[in-house]
Design a protein around this motif. Structure first.
Motif, PDB file in Angstrom:
ATOM      1  N   PHE A  93       8.041 -13.380 -47.061  1.00 21.61           N
ATOM      2  CA  PHE A  93       9.141 -12.504 -46.639  1.00 21.61           C
ATOM      3  C   PHE A  93       9.288 -11.334 -47.620  1.00 21.61           C
ATOM      4  CE2 PHE A  93      13.477 -11.036 -46.360  1.00 21.61           C
ATOM      5  CZ  PHE A  93      13.804 -11.141 -45.020  1.00 21.61           C
ATOM      6  N   ALA A  94       9.268 -11.679 -48.910  1.00 20.83           N
ATOM      7  CA  ALA A  94       9.412 -10.637 -49.933  1.00 20.83           C
ATOM      8  C   ALA A  94       8.254  -9.645 -49.861  1.00 20.83           C
ATOM      9  CB  ALA A  94       9.482 -11.275 -51.315  1.00 20.83           C
TER      10      ALA A  94
ATOM     11  N   ARG B 176       8.667 -15.636 -55.588  1.00 24.47           N
ATOM     12  CA  ARG B 176       9.187 -14.666 -54.620  1.00 24.47           C
ATOM     13  C   ARG B 176       9.490 -13.327 -55.298  1.00 24.47           C
ATOM     14  NH1 ARG B 176      14.768 -15.557 -51.309  1.00 24.47           N
ATOM     15  NH2 ARG B 176      15.633 -15.419 -53.399  1.00 24.47           N
TER      16      ARG B 176
ATOM     17  N   LEU C 156       7.310  -9.181 -54.972  1.00 27.97           N
ATOM     18  CA  LEU C 156       7.755  -7.790 -54.820  1.00 27.97           C
ATOM     19  C   LEU C 156       6.915  -6.864 -55.693  1.00 27.97           C
ATOM     20  CD1 LEU C 156      11.600  -8.421 -54.984  1.00 27.97           C
ATOM     21  CD2 LEU C 156      10.307  -7.758 -52.968  1.00 27.97           C
TER      22      LEU C 156
ATOM     23  N   MET D  72      15.393  -7.312 -52.244  1.00 31.03           N
ATOM     24  CA  MET D  72      14.135  -7.133 -51.509  1.00 31.03           C
ATOM     25  C   MET D  72      14.222  -5.950 -50.554  1.00 31.03           C
ATOM     26  SD  MET D  72      12.930 -10.981 -50.663  1.00 31.03           S
ATOM     27  CE  MET D  72      14.341 -12.024 -50.897  1.00 31.03           C
TER      28      MET D  72
END
Lengths: 249, 251
Positions: free
Chosen positions: A99-100, A147, A151, B156
């Motif tokens: 997702f990140a 996570r 990024l 994010m």
């Protein structure tokens, strides 16, 4: 070394910028790939400082620059690990990391590969299809670190990430974090209220005092890692920091 | 272990029915007032053609599904909106708080005037029975999302509608699912009551009509049937929730 984070005259008052000061005028420069620990008791403003650097909170005065650019909001190169409960419980470990990655524009196939790679890095290969509630507290924080790394941030902000763990797991996670950090060099700002945690991890420890939040002690630790708690330098530093913290009202 | 526990529950049911059976056959001796369970079942199966019975169940199920689908979707959609957008909450909260305590059955006379004696009036009261608990649960679910989840999403770069759809709504799903189950139970209760009062078909009507005809055994059978159908339907809903939200959340 270039400055990764520059904080100048940073102040924060709660209740419409005119309330009591949470953070005094704080100045701090953090070098690239430096591991800085902010240490202090609850309510000393260390988490507020971290949130402002993350762009999650706005300062009342002053400025934060990351890589020379003023911080205007969250995201873009600033990964963050929270104390607990910040993983998405409806996604598996792998999907949390994906997702990140997908959010910063990585194609889904590459994101899957990256997730597997990061899971292996944090020692969780084999648990990729587990949901957060099926993982122990320590494993959840490993996913949270993976996570944040997904990024591909320049800086990693950690808000008492091991604060909810038992001491044994906590010590393990400190070693794990150092191992991961050795492989993926990042500028790290790590908030904790554990003196030993700061001493084991940091290149530099900044002790904070409350009302208004400010730095009252700064110590550089040049000892190689992994460090032993019995190291006389650390024992002396522990005493010095404890005396400083205990002296507060 | 699991089987043994289920078996224990079965013992309770058998014991209850057995005692009732014995009490009815040897105590009251008047099946017109207190029919034994076996007499009730036998009487119903002997009197009502199977197709008619199926029709009663089917029409009730259709009403509950239609009313539940409408009430649940409106409740989920509005509940999410009220839990996320402050103006929606400010506008809808007082309105909902005034309507919520009104028992849905109190609407029946008005519903009959508005929608007639046909299906829409029944569906309307089921809608009311379902909407409020679903709305309340969805709103609460949105309001009680762990702040770290939303903060993590913001780090994010997720915001706006994406934050709502990809993060907030999934995070609120456990509460929404609980609301759906409560809403279904209430909707079912409202349905049967509505059928007792104003319907020509359905399980509630079956119970009422039998009593008026003095066939109390059929009424008793109808009550068993309502309990059984509700149980099976609720189990289906619970299983659907277990297969989805239950995979990642311990209820």
């Amino acid at each position: 070394m270039a400055a990764a984070i520059e904080i100048g005259g940073l102040a924060k008052n709660f209740v419409n910028d005119a309330g009591p000061p949470v953070l005094g005028a704080v100045d701090l420069t953090i070098a690239e790939n430096e591991f800085v620990v902010l240490l202090g008791r609850s309510g000393c403003g260390k988490t507020t400082l971290l949130n402002i650097v993350a762009g999650l909170e706005q300062p009342s005065a002053g400025i934060v620059r990351v890589d020379g650019a003023p911080v205007t909001g969250p995201g873009a190169g600033k990964g963050m690990v929270f104390q607990q409960g910040a993983l998405f419980p409806w996604l598996t470990a792998r999907r949390n990391i994906e997702f990140a990655a997908v959010n910063r524009g990585v194609a889904s196939e590459a994101a899957g590969k990256l997730a597997d790679e990061l899971l292996a890095l944090v020692g969780l290969a084999g648990s990729e299809h587990k949901f957060p509630f099926e993982l122990s507290g320590g494993m959840q924080q490993r996913v949270a670190i993976a996570r944040a790394l997904a990024l591909d941030p320049k800086i990693l902000l950690m808000d008492e990430p091991f604060g909810a763990l038992d001491e044994i797991t906590r010590n393990e996670m400190q070693d794990e974090l150092l191992r991961v950090w050795a492989q993926r060099r990042k500028t790290v700002v790590f908030v904790t209220h554990s003196i030993w945690e700061g001493l084991i991890l940091a290149d530099r420890v900044l002790v904070m005092a409350p009302r208004p939040g400010r730095f009252v002690l700064e110590r550089r630790i040049d000892l190689p890692r992994p460090r032993r708690r019995s190291d006389p330098t650390l024992v002396a530093l522990y005493d010095e920091i404890w005396t400083c913290l205990r002296g507060e009202p | 272990m699991k089987f043994a526990e289920r078996f224990a529950g079965l013992i309770g049911v058998v014991l209850f029915l057995g005692l009732w059976e014995i009490a009815a056959r040897f105590g009251w001796r008047n099946p017109a007032i207190m029919p034994a369970p076996s007499q009730a079942v036998w009487m119903a199966l002997a009197t009502i053609p199977p197709l008619t019975l199926i029709e009663h169940v089917a029409i009730s199920l259709w009403r509950i599904l239609a009313g539940f689908a409408l009430g649940a979707s409106a409740g989920v959609a509005l509940g999410i909106a009220a839990g996320w957008y402050r103006p929606v909450a400010l506008i809808s909260r007082p309105f909902v708080e005034i309507l919520r305590p009104i028992p849905p059955l109190a609407w029946i006379p008005i519903a009959i005037v508005w929608f007639g004696l046909g299906e829409p009036s029944k569906i309307f009261v089921i809608f009311l029975g379902t909407f409020f608990p679903v709305f309340t649960s969805a709103t609460r679910g949105m309001a009680s999302i762990h702040p770290s989840i939303l903060r993590a999403a913001r780090t994010m770069d997720v915001d706006g509608v994406r934050l709502l759809a990809k993060v907030a709504v999934p995070a609120a799903m456990p509460d929404i699912a609980t609301g759906l189950r409560i809403g279904f139970g209430l909707g079912f209760g409202v349905l049967v009551a509505a059928e007792l009062i104003a319907a020509g078909r359905g399980m509630g009507h079956l119970v009422m009509e039998a009593r008026q005809l003095g066939q109390l055994g059929i009424s008793v059978f109808g009550i068993f049937l309502i309990g059984l159908v509700n149980l099976v339907a609720d189990q289906q809903l619970a299983a659907a929730i277990r297969r989805t939200v239950g995979r990642w959340h311990r209820f």
